[in-house]
Design a protein around this motif. Structure first.
Motif, PDB file in Angstrom:
ATOM      1  N   ILE A 171      11.061  -6.709  -2.101  1.00 25.73           N
ATOM      2  CA  ILE A 171      11.168  -6.866  -3.466  1.00 25.73           C
ATOM      3  C   ILE A 171      12.567  -6.451  -3.889  1.00 25.73           C
ATOM      4  O   ILE A 171      12.887  -7.416  -4.809  1.00 25.73           O
ATOM      5  N   GLY A 172      13.014  -5.568  -3.558  1.00 30.74           N
ATOM      6  CA  GLY A 172      14.405  -4.876  -4.149  1.00 30.74           C
ATOM      7  C   GLY A 172      15.065  -4.012  -2.847  1.00 30.74           C
ATOM      8  O   GLY A 172      14.370  -3.659  -2.233  1.00 30.74           O
ATOM      9  N   GLY A 173      16.429  -4.343  -2.998  1.00 35.18           N
ATOM     10  CA  GLY A 173      17.104  -3.599  -1.858  1.00 35.18           C
ATOM     11  C   GLY A 173      17.427  -4.304  -0.641  1.00 35.18           C
ATOM     12  O   GLY A 173      17.453  -5.447  -0.641  1.00 35.18           O
ATOM     13  N   PHE A 193       9.303  -2.905  -0.916  1.00 37.40           N
ATOM     14  CA  PHE A 193       8.519  -4.297  -0.105  1.00 37.40           C
ATOM     15  C   PHE A 193       7.379  -4.093  -0.255  1.00 37.40           C
ATOM     16  O   PHE A 193       6.662  -3.215  -0.548  1.00 37.40           O
ATOM     17  N   LEU A 194       6.664  -5.415  -0.119  1.00 39.31           N
ATOM     18  CA  LEU A 194       5.319  -5.457   0.057  1.00 39.31           C
ATOM     19  C   LEU A 194       5.046  -5.686   1.775  1.00 39.31           C
ATOM     20  O   LEU A 194       5.523  -6.906   2.225  1.00 39.31           O
ATOM     21  N   PHE A 195       4.219  -4.818   2.270  1.00 39.85           N
ATOM     22  CA  PHE A 195       3.953  -5.094   3.436  1.00 39.85           C
ATOM     23  C   PHE A 195       2.820  -5.332   3.877  1.00 39.85           C
ATOM     24  O   PHE A 195       1.589  -5.123   3.029  1.00 39.85           O
ATOM     25  N   GLN A 237      -2.620  -5.018   2.165  1.00 38.58           N
ATOM     26  CA  GLN A 237      -1.124  -5.094   1.445  1.00 38.58           C
ATOM     27  C   GLN A 237      -0.860  -3.868   0.698  1.00 38.58           C
ATOM     28  O   GLN A 237      -1.370  -3.151  -0.066  1.00 38.58           O
ATOM     29  N   SER A 238       0.246  -3.477   1.216  1.00 43.01           N
ATOM     30  CA  SER A 238       0.900  -2.003   0.594  1.00 43.01           C
ATOM     31  C   SER A 238       2.090  -2.377   0.013  1.00 43.01           C
ATOM     32  O   SER A 238       3.100  -3.049   0.615  1.00 43.01           O
ATOM     33  N   VAL A 239       2.480  -1.716  -1.141  1.00 43.21           N
ATOM     34  CA  VAL A 239       3.712  -1.577  -1.657  1.00 43.21           C
ATOM     35  C   VAL A 239       4.474  -0.432  -1.501  1.00 43.21           C
ATOM     36  O   VAL A 239       3.697   0.731  -1.478  1.00 43.21           O
ATOM     37  N   ALA A 245       7.396   6.239   0.118  1.00 42.19           N
ATOM     38  CA  ALA A 245       6.062   6.336  -0.814  1.00 42.19           C
ATOM     39  C   ALA A 245       5.502   4.847  -0.440  1.00 42.19           C
ATOM     40  O   ALA A 245       6.189   4.002  -0.429  1.00 42.19           O
ATOM     41  N   ALA A 246       4.233   4.932  -0.693  1.00 37.10           N
ATOM     42  CA  ALA A 246       3.633   3.965  -0.556  1.00 37.10           C
ATOM     43  C   ALA A 246       2.228   3.751  -1.105  1.00 37.10           C
ATOM     44  O   ALA A 246       1.529   4.790  -1.601  1.00 37.10           O
ATOM     45  N   ASP A 247       1.580   2.735  -1.615  1.00 36.04           N
ATOM     46  CA  ASP A 247       0.361   2.607  -2.396  1.00 36.04           C
ATOM     47  C   ASP A 247      -0.483   1.028  -1.849  1.00 36.04           C
ATOM     48  O   ASP A 247       0.341   0.090  -1.845  1.00 36.04           O
ATOM     49  N   THR A 248      -1.593   1.158  -1.244  1.00 40.42           N
ATOM     50  CA  THR A 248      -2.370   0.126  -0.857  1.00 40.42           C
ATOM     51  C   THR A 248      -2.855  -0.455  -2.047  1.00 40.42           C
ATOM     52  O   THR A 248      -3.538   0.231  -2.627  1.00 40.42           O
ATOM     53  N   VAL A 249      -2.537  -1.817  -2.136  1.00 46.98           N
ATOM     54  CA  VAL A 249      -3.017  -2.594  -3.350  1.00 46.98           C
ATOM     55  C   VAL A 249      -4.338  -3.518  -2.941  1.00 46.98           C
ATOM     56  O   VAL A 249      -4.928  -3.976  -3.789  1.00 46.98           O
TER      57      VAL A 249
END
Length: 111
Positions: free
Chosen positions: A64-66, A102-104, A39-41, A25-29
């Motif tokens: 961010i995690g993992g 992660f933040l890409f 930047q996408s989370v 899953a991804a969301d562009t921030v």
């Protein structure tokens, strides 16, 4: 000005990834196709892989995690919470060794 909680968004994306059939899953921030910087989370369930693809510009992965593994040719780099991986130019792939967020960030090359 806009303020976004990246950690809260990462939790939401991980929840979405774990319930998704493809485990991602991804969301562009910030930014998008019309901007140079994007930047996408993103979140990936353990064992999920982003298949090999070409780098669209200068890019980083901030875990961010993992735990994730970035692969490019014969080389690979593991990233855990708090690590910043610099994506090498050329073909690469990314796999989640654990449920990960992660933040890409990418600054696309101009044509």
């Amino acid at each position: 000005m806009q303020k976004i909680s990246v950690e809260a968004l990462a939790r939401q994306q991980l929840e979405a990834a774990l319930s998704s059939s493809n485990g991602r899953a991804a969301d562009t921030v910030y930014g998008g196709h019309e901007k140079i910087l994007r930047q996408s989370v993103m979140a990936m369930a353990a064992g999920t892989r982003l298949s090999e693809h070409q780098n669209p510009g200068d890019a980083t992965v901030f875990v961010i995690g993992g735990c994730v593994r970035l692969l490019a040719g014969e080389e690979s780099w593991q990233g855990k919470s708090g690590d910043l991986l610099i994506v090498p130019p050329g073909l690469h792939s990314l796999e989640a060794e654990e449920d990960s967020t992660f933040l890409f960030t990418v600054a696309k090359y101009r044509d």
